[in-house]
Design an enzyme around this catalytic site. Structure first.
Site, PDB file in Angstrom:
ATOM      1  N   GLY A  59      22.160  10.685 -12.808  1.00  0.00           N
ATOM      2  CA  GLY A  59      21.252  11.212 -11.790  1.00  0.00           C
ATOM      3  C   GLY A  59      21.902  11.200 -10.423  1.00  0.00           C
ATOM      4  O   GLY A  59      22.949  10.580 -10.237  1.00  0.00           O
ATOM      5  N   CYS A  86      26.333   6.928 -16.687  1.00  0.00           N
ATOM      6  CA  CYS A  86      26.588   7.177 -15.260  1.00  0.00           C
ATOM      7  C   CYS A  86      25.591   6.416 -14.377  1.00  0.00           C
ATOM      8  O   CYS A  86      25.674   5.200 -14.299  1.00  0.00           O
ATOM      9  CB  CYS A  86      26.583   8.694 -15.001  1.00  0.00           C
ATOM     10  N   TYR A  87      24.606   7.082 -13.787  1.00  0.00           N
ATOM     11  CA  TYR A  87      23.625   6.343 -12.982  1.00  0.00           C
ATOM     12  C   TYR A  87      22.960   5.256 -13.839  1.00  0.00           C
ATOM     13  O   TYR A  87      22.696   4.152 -13.365  1.00  0.00           O
ATOM     14  CB  TYR A  87      22.562   7.289 -12.408  1.00  0.00           C
ATOM     15  N   HIS A 176      30.363  11.128 -19.061  1.00  0.00           N
ATOM     16  CA  HIS A 176      29.244  11.803 -19.734  1.00  0.00           C
ATOM     17  C   HIS A 176      29.615  12.167 -21.178  1.00  0.00           C
ATOM     18  O   HIS A 176      30.253  13.188 -21.417  1.00  0.00           O
ATOM     19  CB  HIS A 176      28.848  13.059 -18.957  1.00  0.00           C
ATOM     20  N   GLU A 178      27.715  13.303 -23.343  1.00  0.00           N
ATOM     21  CA  GLU A 178      26.881  14.425 -23.823  1.00  0.00           C
ATOM     22  C   GLU A 178      27.481  15.792 -23.540  1.00  0.00           C
ATOM     23  O   GLU A 178      27.077  16.787 -24.142  1.00  0.00           O
ATOM     24  CB  GLU A 178      25.466  14.331 -23.220  1.00  0.00           C
ATOM     25  N   SER A 230       5.672  39.981 -26.416  1.00  0.00           N
ATOM     26  CA  SER A 230       6.634  40.845 -25.734  1.00  0.00           C
ATOM     27  C   SER A 230       7.740  41.303 -26.689  1.00  0.00           C
ATOM     28  O   SER A 230       8.465  42.232 -26.393  1.00  0.00           O
ATOM     29  CB  SER A 230       7.269  40.094 -24.566  1.00  0.00           C
ATOM     30  N   GLY A 231       7.869  40.580 -27.814  1.00  0.00           N
ATOM     31  CA  GLY A 231       8.969  40.899 -28.724  1.00  0.00           C
ATOM     32  C   GLY A 231      10.184  40.034 -28.464  1.00  0.00           C
ATOM     33  O   GLY A 231      11.164  40.106 -29.190  1.00  0.00           O
ATOM     34  N   VAL A 233      12.066  36.273 -28.418  1.00  0.00           N
ATOM     35  CA  VAL A 233      12.049  35.274 -29.501  1.00  0.00           C
ATOM     36  C   VAL A 233      10.846  34.341 -29.376  1.00  0.00           C
ATOM     37  O   VAL A 233      10.149  34.085 -30.361  1.00  0.00           O
ATOM     38  CB  VAL A 233      13.335  34.402 -29.461  1.00  0.00           C
ATOM     39  N   ASP A 234      10.574  33.852 -28.162  1.00  0.00           N
ATOM     40  CA  ASP A 234       9.544  32.822 -28.009  1.00  0.00           C
ATOM     41  C   ASP A 234       8.150  33.339 -28.365  1.00  0.00           C
ATOM     42  O   ASP A 234       7.424  32.706 -29.129  1.00  0.00           O
ATOM     43  CB  ASP A 234       9.539  32.260 -26.580  1.00  0.00           C
ATOM     44  N   SER A 235       7.793  34.488 -27.814  1.00  0.00           N
ATOM     45  CA  SER A 235       6.437  34.983 -28.107  1.00  0.00           C
ATOM     46  C   SER A 235       6.347  35.439 -29.561  1.00  0.00           C
ATOM     47  O   SER A 235       5.302  35.293 -30.194  1.00  0.00           O
ATOM     48  CB  SER A 235       6.023  36.084 -27.133  1.00  0.00           C
ATOM     49  N   SER A 236       7.452  35.939 -30.117  1.00  0.00           N
ATOM     50  CA  SER A 236       7.413  36.393 -31.519  1.00  0.00           C
ATOM     51  C   SER A 236       7.213  35.209 -32.465  1.00  0.00           C
ATOM     52  O   SER A 236       6.403  35.277 -33.392  1.00  0.00           O
ATOM     53  CB  SER A 236       8.717  37.097 -31.898  1.00  0.00           C
ATOM     54  N   LYS A 376      15.664  26.145 -27.513  1.00  0.00           N
ATOM     55  CA  LYS A 376      15.780  27.546 -27.926  1.00  0.00           C
ATOM     56  C   LYS A 376      16.388  27.710 -29.325  1.00  0.00           C
ATOM     57  O   LYS A 376      15.882  28.475 -30.137  1.00  0.00           O
ATOM     58  CB  LYS A 376      16.639  28.293 -26.892  1.00  0.00           C
TER      59      LYS A 376
END
Ligand code: XMP
Length: 520
Positions: A59, A86-87, A176, A178, A230-231, A233-236, A376
C-alpha cells in the site's frame, strides 16, 4: 444476495496497493477461494470464520508517520498464519517492535536479485541456485527486525527481503510475489496457502455455477427480473445464468442506441432469442440518441448524454413491464473491491465510464448480481459452462458509449456508417488471419480530419481511419500490438477499396499510459 462459498478461504487485507487484486487472482488460480477486505472489516462478526490464512497487501502508506492504517492486535493471537507483503511486512515489523526507516537513498523499484540466507517452508523450490529475481517497489526499509523473527533472504538494498517468525507462522516479504515480474512468485504464495495454512482446494467455476443456481432457487421468484442485455460478456453471462432458473420471470431489455457495430444488434438479438430462448424486449431509440448528440464534439459531453439517456430509456421501458421486482446486473468482483477501497482515496477521473451495471439505482428494485464474486476470466469460464458461444465469451471489450467515442468530434449518420464498414473489415481480417484472439482489444476509429488522396487519377478528399489494437491483461495498462508486415500492408487497401469516405488508414502505436485505449 450473498453467496457463502468457502469452507476454507484466504482473506486478503487491502492496504491500497495497485496490485492487491492480483494476489486474489493468483490464489483463486490455485483452486482456493480468496476474498479481499479492508482492514476495518476485520472487526466485523464472523469476519474470520473459515479463514485459514491472512495476507496483508502492500500500500501507499508508511508506518514511519504518526498515522497509518493498522490492524486489530488480536488478529496476531488467533493462530491464523499471516503473510505481509511490502507495506504488510512493514506493518508486521512495526507491530512486533522492529524498526523501519523512510529512506529515499535506499529505495528499490523494479527487478532485483535476492539471495537465500536460511531455509524455510515458505521458500521451498523458490530459488534457482540460492538466488532469484524479484520485483521490488518500496521506499521504506526495515532496519531492524523484531525479536523472534529471522531473515530468510536479502537483496543489496533490503537486508530483510523475506522474514519469518516460525513459531507464530508469521511471514513478511518486501517484494511482490503476486506480480509476474517476480520469478516463481506463485511458489511463495502456494507454499503459504497449502504448506503453511493447510488450505484445501475448493474453488472451481463449476462449483460456482451450482452455488448461484441453488441461491437463485432460494429467492422468492414470483416477481419479474429485468436485465439490460448489451451482448458483452458480463451481461450475457448474467442473463444466461438467470435464465437457467427463472426462465419465465426474466425479461432482458436491449436498447438500440444506433451506436453499435455493423449487424451487432441484430446478431445478439437473434442469438439470445433463438438459441438461448431468452425473453427479450427490443427497443430502438437510435434517432433519439443521434438527435441528442447532434453537433456535440466534446468527449465528456458525449459520454454524459449517452449515459443519462440510456438510464432514462431503460427506466421508462421497465415501467411498462408489469410486476418487476429485481434488477439483474453483471457487476464483477473488481468493481465490488473498488467501491470499498482501504484508503478511501479517489483516483483522478480520466473518463466518465458508462456501464449498464450500476445504472438504475433510483428504480428501487432488489439487486441480483450473480457475478459479484468473480474476476473476468472466471466469468468467461462460467459463460462456457453455461453454454455461451466462444464468440461471445472471447469478444473484445466494447465501451458503453459505443461508436460515439470512436467517431472523434461530431457524429453524423454517414460517419457511423463509414466507421461500421471499416471496423467490420478490420475485425474480420483479424479473425481470418488468426490474430483476433492474440489481441486484447482492437477497433477502427474515424478521425475528424480529411486529407487529400489520389484514386484512379482523381483527387479525393476524405476521412482518415485510425486502427487500434492492443495487448493487455485488464485494460489498466496496454501495449500496441505488433502486426506482421503482411497484415499491415494489406489492411489499408482492403479498407480504402471497400469503404467510400476513407482514403487514408493510420495505425496507432501508443501504449497506455501515456495514451488510453479509447480515443475519447
Ligand atoms: P480506456 O480508454 O480508459 O479504456 O483506456 C479501458 C477499457 O475500458 C473500456 N471503456 C469502457 N467500458 N464503459 C465501458 O463499459 C465505458 O464508458 C468505457 N470507456 C472505455 C475500453 O473500451 C477499454 O476496454
Amino acid at each position: 444476495m450473498k453467496i457463502d462459498h468457502a469452507k476454507n478461504k484466504i482473506l486478503i487485507i487491502d492496504f491500497g496497493s495497485q496490485v492487491t487484486k492480483l494476489i486474489a487472482r493468483r490464489i483463486r488460480d490455485f483452486g482456493v477461494y480468496s476474498e479481499i477486505v479492508g482492514p476495518k472489516e476485520l472487526i466485523k462478526k464472523n469476519a474470520l470464520q473459515n479463514v485459514t490464512g491472512l495476507i496483508f497487501s502492500g500500500g501507499p502508506s508508511t508506518v514511519t508517520r504518526k498515522k497509518f492504517p493498522k490492524i486489530p492486535k488480536e488478529i496476531f493471537t488467533l493462530n491464523i498464519p499471516i503473510l505481509g507483503i511490502c507495506y504488510g511486512l512493514q506493518l508486521i515489523t512495526k507491530v512486533f517492535g522492529g524498526q523501519i526507516k523512510s529512506n529515499t537513498k535506499k529505495r528499490e523499484y523494479g527487478r532485483t536479485q535476492i539471495k537465500k540466507r536460511k531455509n524455510s517452508t515458505i521458500t521451498e523450490n523458490f530459488y534457482i541456485k540460492k538466488k532469484n529475481e524479484v520485483w521490488m517497489s518500496h521506499q521504506d526499509s526495515i532496519t531492524q527486525i523484531p525479536k523472534n523473527f529471522f531473515t530468510l533472504a536479502s537483496s543489496s538494498n533490503s537486508k530483510f527481503a523475506i522474514i519469518e517468525n516460525k513459531n507464530q507462522n508469521i511471514f513478511g516479504i518486501q517484494f511482490h510475489p503476486e506480480v509476474s515480474h517476480t520469478n516463481r512468485g506463485s511458489i511463495l504464495l502456494k507454499n503459504f496457502v497449502f504448506k503453511i495454512c493447510k488450505t484445501k482446494k475448493n474453488w472451481k467455476t463449476s462449483n460456482y455455477k451450482k452455488k448461484i443456481i441453488e441461491n437463485f432457487k432460494k429467492i422468492n421468484n414470483k416477481g419479474k427480473i429485468i436485465c439490460a442485455l448489451s451482448g458483452g460478456v458480463d451481461s450475457s453471462v448474467t442473463a444466461l445464468a438467470i435464465n437457467k432458473v427463472f426462465k419465465k420471470n426474466l425479461v432482458c431489455v436491449m436498447v438500440d442506441t444506433g451506436l453499435m457495430r455493423k449487424n451487432e444488434f441484430e446478431d445478439i438479438y437473434n442469438l439470445f432469442k433463438k438459441r438461448y430462448k431468452i425473453n427479450i424486449k427490443l427497443v430502438n431509440h437510435s434517432s433519439l440518441f443521434l438527435n441528442k448528440l447532434k453537433n456535440v464534439s466534446d468527449p465528456e459531453k458525449k459520454r454524459k448524454i449517452i449515459g443519462k439517456l440510456f438510464i432514462k430509456i431503460f427506466e421508462k421501458e421497465s415501467r411498462k413491464i408489469k410486476g418487476i421486482e429485481y434488477l439483474a446486473q453483471g457487476t464483477l468482483y473488481p468493481d465490488v473491491i473498488e467501491s470499498k477501497s482501504a484508503t478511501g482515496s479517489h483516483t483522478s477521473k480520466i473518463k466518465s465510464h458508462h456501464n449498464v451495471g450500476g445504472l438504475p439505482k433510483k428504480m428501487k428494485l432488489k439487486l441480483i448480481e450473480p457475478l459479484r464474486d468473480l474476476f473476468k476470466d472466471e466469468v468467461r469460464r462460467l459463460g462456457i459452462s453455461l453454454g455461451l458461444k466462444n464468440e461471445i465469451v472471447y469478444r473484445h471489450p466494447f465501451p458503453g458509449p459505443g461508436l460515439a467515442i470512436r467517431i472523434l468530434g461530431k457524429i453524423t449518420p454517414r460517419k457511423i456508417k463509414i466507421l461500421q464498414e471499416a471496423d467490420y473489415i478490420f475485425i474480420n481480417e483479424l479473425k481470418k488471419n488468426n490474430l483476433y484472439s492474440k489481441i486484447w482489444q482492437a477497433y477502427a476509429a474515424l478521425l475528424p480530419v480529411k486529407t487529400v488522396g489520389v484514386m484512379g487519377d482523381t483527387r479525393t478528399y476524405e476521412y482518415t481511419c485510425l486502427l487500434r489494437a492492443v495487448t493487455s491483461t485488464d485494460g489498466m495498462t496496454a501495449d500496441y500490438f505488433s502486426f506482421p508486415k503482411k497484415f499491415i500492408d494489406n489492411i489499408s487497401n482492403k479498407i480504402i477499396n471497400n469503404v467510400i469516405g476513407i482514403n487514408r488508414v493510420v495505425y496507432d502505436i501508443t501504449s497506455k499510459p501515456p495514451s488510453t485505449i479509447e480515443l475519447e
